[in-house]
Motif scaffolding. Structure first.
Motif, PDB file in Angstrom:
ATOM      1  N   GLU A  24     -24.601  48.265 -58.906  1.00  8.15           N
ATOM      2  CA  GLU A  24     -25.902  48.321 -58.213  1.00  8.15           C
ATOM      3  C   GLU A  24     -26.782  49.418 -58.770  1.00  8.15           C
ATOM      4  OE1 GLU A  24     -25.815  49.068 -53.967  1.00  8.15           O
ATOM      5  OE2 GLU A  24     -27.957  48.596 -53.810  1.00  8.15           O
ATOM      6  N   GLY A  59     -23.865  50.180 -47.661  1.00  9.84           N
ATOM      7  CA  GLY A  59     -24.238  50.790 -46.377  1.00  9.84           C
ATOM      8  C   GLY A  59     -24.913  52.131 -46.630  1.00  9.84           C
ATOM      9  N   GLY A 118     -27.085  40.602 -41.369  1.00 13.01           N
ATOM     10  CA  GLY A 118     -27.936  41.709 -41.815  1.00 13.01           C
ATOM     11  C   GLY A 118     -29.263  41.168 -42.305  1.00 13.01           C
TER      12      GLY A 118
HETATM   13  C1  LIP Z   1     -26.741  46.687 -47.781  1.00 17.58           C
HETATM   14  C2  LIP Z   1     -25.839  45.588 -47.275  1.00 17.58           C
HETATM   15  C3  LIP Z   1     -26.289  45.125 -45.888  1.00 17.58           C
HETATM   16  C4  LIP Z   1     -27.680  44.562 -45.993  1.00 17.58           C
HETATM   17  C5  LIP Z   1     -28.614  45.647 -46.485  1.00 17.58           C
HETATM   18  C6  LIP Z   1     -28.171  46.232 -47.836  1.00 17.58           C
HETATM   19  P1  LIP Z   1     -26.577  48.563 -49.664  1.00 17.58           P
HETATM   20  O1  LIP Z   1     -26.289  47.074 -49.063  1.00 17.58           O
HETATM   21  O2  LIP Z   1     -24.514  46.061 -47.223  1.00 17.58           O
HETATM   22  O3  LIP Z   1     -25.442  44.144 -45.350  1.00 17.58           O
HETATM   23  O4  LIP Z   1     -28.083  44.055 -44.753  1.00 17.58           O
HETATM   24  O5  LIP Z   1     -29.912  45.095 -46.595  1.00 17.58           O
HETATM   25  O6  LIP Z   1     -28.285  45.238 -48.816  1.00 17.58           O
HETATM   26  O7  LIP Z   1     -28.028  48.519 -50.092  1.00 17.58           O
HETATM   27  O8  LIP Z   1     -26.352  49.559 -48.593  1.00 17.58           O
HETATM   28  O9  LIP Z   1     -25.644  48.696 -50.843  1.00 17.58           O
END
Ligand code: LIP
Length: 265
Positions: free
Chosen positions: A66, A91, A159
């Protein structure tokens, strides 16, 4: 246990310790990718630790991450070399706000198949893991999905994206779920949502994501007995293991019921 899984678990624990101590001992610096998506200096430090360790231990392998290599995610399914798929902190918003629902997620794909997944929450010291065909585990103990079969007793997690334009269809789906299920949970980490489903703490999950959010957890849930799919058509030539849109993961009793609900929304 394969050498790759042992490596991934040790690395996830090491990166987890880094983010735990970083938040405890220092003020977090943060920025917004594209003006919307939060990233902290801990995300970047954990990403560097993970990627440097992979390059040293597995020099010929590819990395999708990421924070340092997001652009190659779309090619992950067809890469000739083995591929590590990394989310150094899933998260991130939770992490930046002092919450405890955040995890390091590491998956490994060979020949277009996710072979192992590790999701480690350092704040709960919970290591979820799985290898293809070998079952799913939480801190070494076998885990299975729930046996809830009545939607009215089901807890469903979901989410929402950082960018809220076009959110109306998501609200319609949320209304469907709330009208037919016991309740919803929005816990802020897809990887942990899916692992909690694998452990029977949740009964269903749906969301659209990025590959690094779910690559590891989806295998863990599948090995724990979940049905993993998508509530909209998967484009021809795309393997659902790598398809980011409209994921639906649930125990086998609830999957068809949730699929119908979400498609009717
Ligand atoms: C998050 C996801 C979550 C989603 C958020 C975000 P990050 O990933 O784990 O479920 O709702 O929009 O994508 O950005 O914390 O790696």
């Amino acid at each position: 246990m394969s050498e790759e899984l042992d490596f991934a678990m040790q690395l996830a624990r090491e990166a987890g310790q880094l983010i735990f101590e970083h938040r405890r001992d220092a003020d977090l610096d943060h920025a917004y990718k594209g003006g919307n998506e939060l990233v902290t200096d801990a995300d970047l430090a954990a990403d560097k630790l993970i990627c440097d360790s992979i390059r040293k231990a597995w020099p010929g392998h590819e990395i999708v991450s990421e924070e340092s290599a997001p652009e190659v995610a779309a090619a992950a399914q067809t890469m000739a070399e083995p591929v590590w798929i990394i989310d150094p902190i899933d998260g991130t918003v939770n992490y930046a706000h002092g919450h405890f629902q955040s995890a390091v997620s590491i998956a490994h794909s060979v020949g277009g198949e996710i072979k192992l997944g590790v999701v480690y929450n350092p704040f709960m010291d919970e290591m979820f893991s799985a290898e293809k065909g070998q079952g799913a585990f939480l801190n070494g103990a076998s885990i299975r999905v729930s046996e809830v079969s009545d939607l009215r007793r089901a807890i469903i997690a979901t989410g929402f994206p950082y960018i809220k334009q076009g959110i109306e269809p998501m609200v319609d789906r949320l209304r469907q779920i709330l009208n037919h299920c016991a309740d919803i949970r929005r816990l802020g980490s897809a990887a942990l949502d899916i692992c909690w489903l694998a452990a029977g703490r949740l009964d269903g999950y749906y969301e659209s994501l990025s590959l690094w959010d779910f690559a590891a957890a989806r295998l863990i849930a599948q090995e724990a007995g979940a049905h993993c799919g998508n509530f909209s058509p998967v484009p021809a030539g795309i393997d659902p293991q790598f398809h980011c849109d409209d994921l639906l993961i649930a125990n086998p009793e609830l999957y068809p019921q949730l699929l119908k609900l979400l498609r009717q929304a």
